[in-house]
Design a protein around this motif. Sequence first.
Motif, PDB file in Angstrom:
ATOM      1  N   GLY A 137      19.288 -60.012   0.010  1.00  0.00           N
ATOM      2  CA  GLY A 137      19.407 -61.454  -0.144  1.00  0.00           C
ATOM      3  C   GLY A 137      20.437 -61.871  -1.182  1.00  0.00           C
ATOM      4  N   GLY A 138      21.334 -62.795  -0.785  1.00  0.00           N
ATOM      5  CA  GLY A 138      22.328 -63.313  -1.701  1.00  0.00           C
ATOM      6  C   GLY A 138      23.529 -62.420  -1.937  1.00  0.00           C
ATOM      7  N   ASN A 139      23.623 -61.302  -1.262  1.00  0.00           N
ATOM      8  CA  ASN A 139      24.755 -60.388  -1.445  1.00  0.00           C
ATOM      9  C   ASN A 139      26.019 -61.026  -0.849  1.00  0.00           C
ATOM     10  N   VAL A 140      26.948 -61.438  -1.710  1.00  0.00           N
ATOM     11  CA  VAL A 140      28.141 -62.167  -1.275  1.00  0.00           C
ATOM     12  C   VAL A 140      29.045 -61.307  -0.402  1.00  0.00           C
ATOM     13  N   PHE A 141      29.188 -60.023  -0.749  1.00  0.00           N
ATOM     14  CA  PHE A 141      30.048 -59.131   0.030  1.00  0.00           C
ATOM     15  C   PHE A 141      29.545 -59.006   1.462  1.00  0.00           C
ATOM     16  N   ILE A 142      28.251 -58.754   1.619  1.00  0.00           N
ATOM     17  CA  ILE A 142      27.685 -58.585   2.954  1.00  0.00           C
ATOM     18  C   ILE A 142      27.709 -59.900   3.728  1.00  0.00           C
ATOM     19  N   THR A 143      27.450 -61.012   3.043  1.00  0.00           N
ATOM     20  CA  THR A 143      27.418 -62.327   3.691  1.00  0.00           C
ATOM     21  C   THR A 143      28.716 -62.623   4.426  1.00  0.00           C
ATOM     22  N   ALA A 144      29.844 -62.198   3.871  1.00  0.00           N
ATOM     23  CA  ALA A 144      31.155 -62.505   4.456  1.00  0.00           C
ATOM     24  C   ALA A 144      31.319 -61.956   5.866  1.00  0.00           C
ATOM     25  N   PHE A 145      30.566 -60.927   6.210  1.00  0.00           N
ATOM     26  CA  PHE A 145      30.730 -60.296   7.517  1.00  0.00           C
ATOM     27  C   PHE A 145      30.140 -61.125   8.659  1.00  0.00           C
ATOM     28  N   HIS A 146      29.409 -62.174   8.332  1.00  0.00           N
ATOM     29  CA  HIS A 146      28.825 -62.964   9.428  1.00  0.00           C
ATOM     30  C   HIS A 146      29.901 -63.660  10.247  1.00  0.00           C
ATOM     31  N   TYR A 147      31.083 -63.877   9.665  1.00  0.00           N
ATOM     32  CA  TYR A 147      32.149 -64.583  10.386  1.00  0.00           C
ATOM     33  C   TYR A 147      32.604 -63.818  11.620  1.00  0.00           C
ATOM     34  N   ILE A 148      32.631 -62.480  11.544  1.00  0.00           N
ATOM     35  CA  ILE A 148      33.091 -61.712  12.710  1.00  0.00           C
ATOM     36  C   ILE A 148      31.939 -61.440  13.688  1.00  0.00           C
ATOM     37  N   GLY A 149      30.822 -62.124  13.440  1.00  0.00           N
ATOM     38  CA  GLY A 149      29.719 -62.072  14.392  1.00  0.00           C
ATOM     39  C   GLY A 149      29.409 -63.443  14.952  1.00  0.00           C
TER      40      GLY A 149
ATOM     41  N   ILE B 259      30.186 -48.980  14.387  1.00  0.00           N
ATOM     42  CA  ILE B 259      28.812 -48.835  13.880  1.00  0.00           C
ATOM     43  C   ILE B 259      28.670 -49.496  12.509  1.00  0.00           C
ATOM     44  N   ILE B 260      29.640 -49.255  11.623  1.00  0.00           N
ATOM     45  CA  ILE B 260      29.574 -49.827  10.271  1.00  0.00           C
ATOM     46  C   ILE B 260      29.637 -51.355  10.316  1.00  0.00           C
ATOM     47  N   LEU B 261      30.570 -51.887  11.117  1.00  0.00           N
ATOM     48  CA  LEU B 261      30.710 -53.347  11.198  1.00  0.00           C
ATOM     49  C   LEU B 261      29.469 -54.009  11.797  1.00  0.00           C
ATOM     50  N   SER B 262      28.923 -53.419  12.862  1.00  0.00           N
ATOM     51  CA  SER B 262      27.721 -54.007  13.464  1.00  0.00           C
ATOM     52  C   SER B 262      26.558 -53.965  12.483  1.00  0.00           C
ATOM     53  N   PHE B 263      26.499 -52.922  11.675  1.00  0.00           N
ATOM     54  CA  PHE B 263      25.469 -52.799  10.641  1.00  0.00           C
ATOM     55  C   PHE B 263      25.629 -53.896   9.593  1.00  0.00           C
ATOM     56  N   LEU B 264      26.853 -54.115   9.132  1.00  0.00           N
ATOM     57  CA  LEU B 264      27.100 -55.114   8.095  1.00  0.00           C
ATOM     58  C   LEU B 264      26.924 -56.544   8.613  1.00  0.00           C
ATOM     59  N   ILE B 265      27.319 -56.785   9.842  1.00  0.00           N
ATOM     60  CA  ILE B 265      27.137 -58.122  10.431  1.00  0.00           C
ATOM     61  C   ILE B 265      25.652 -58.452  10.536  1.00  0.00           C
ATOM     62  N   GLY B 266      24.874 -57.489  10.969  1.00  0.00           N
ATOM     63  CA  GLY B 266      23.424 -57.713  11.046  1.00  0.00           C
ATOM     64  C   GLY B 266      22.830 -57.983   9.676  1.00  0.00           C
ATOM     65  N   LEU B 267      23.223 -57.184   8.684  1.00  0.00           N
ATOM     66  CA  LEU B 267      22.702 -57.371   7.328  1.00  0.00           C
ATOM     67  C   LEU B 267      23.116 -58.708   6.734  1.00  0.00           C
ATOM     68  N   SER B 268      24.262 -59.243   7.175  1.00  0.00           N
ATOM     69  CA  SER B 268      24.719 -60.529   6.641  1.00  0.00           C
ATOM     70  C   SER B 268      23.725 -61.645   6.938  1.00  0.00           C
ATOM     71  N   ARG B 269      22.981 -61.515   8.029  1.00  0.00           N
ATOM     72  CA  ARG B 269      22.001 -62.551   8.387  1.00  0.00           C
ATOM     73  C   ARG B 269      20.788 -62.502   7.462  1.00  0.00           C
ATOM     74  N   ILE B 270      20.498 -61.311   6.935  1.00  0.00           N
ATOM     75  CA  ILE B 270      19.434 -61.189   5.936  1.00  0.00           C
ATOM     76  C   ILE B 270      19.942 -61.702   4.605  1.00  0.00           C
ATOM     77  N   ALA B 271      21.189 -61.373   4.276  1.00  0.00           N
ATOM     78  CA  ALA B 271      21.774 -61.813   3.006  1.00  0.00           C
ATOM     79  C   ALA B 271      21.825 -63.331   2.910  1.00  0.00           C
ATOM     80  N   GLU B 272      22.038 -64.004   4.040  1.00  0.00           N
ATOM     81  CA  GLU B 272      22.108 -65.469   4.067  1.00  0.00           C
ATOM     82  C   GLU B 272      20.742 -66.122   4.256  1.00  0.00           C
TER      83      GLU B 272
END
Length: 205
Positions: free
Chosen positions: A40-52, A152-165
Amino acid sequence: MKPWNYILAGVTFFIFLALLLSFDSECIQQLDNTLAELFGGNVFITAFHYIGDTWFVISIGLLLLIVLWLKERNYHGMIFVLLTIAAGNVLNQLVKKWIERPRPEIVDQLSTFSFPSGHAMLSLLYLFTIAYLVEEWVGNSKKSRIVWVIAIILSFLIGLSRIAESRHFGSDVIAGWSLGYTWFVLCVFWYEQSKRKFNKLINNT
């Protein structure tokens, strides 16, 4: 596609069903809370939601269709892209409206339903579709393996971005990945079988 992919697809479908039947349970709620505290609140991970985001996924899908049409006249491949990305999105929306799980309670929350995560599911579908087609074009080489790792890495980070936000619960994201992979393997199975039958028909004429 190798046999272990089908076994893994069965496992991911089982995970999806398990989450579907138990996301209100205390165990899954504890999992959701743990993942929310962790990411939650991780700014780095949050940024990946744009490519999803939907507009980005649609753009990639259209680009793939154009490449498959102009470069290869691969009509089976075009249907494959429509099945993975377009039909995958329809499947995601149908399940969401069927389950009607509310999203986490935050200010200015989205009004759509939560289970399964569309970002997690569609990002896996479009990224894995790209990786699969690249492997088909260049073969099982070092380049294709690198593309798979990136996917695999990008799909993992995009998914985590939804938890971070706080847009989704962790179980929504895991369910999105699980259903997405199962659907992807089913689409690959159709694609490979249809190409095999078509090539057999051509060779017999």
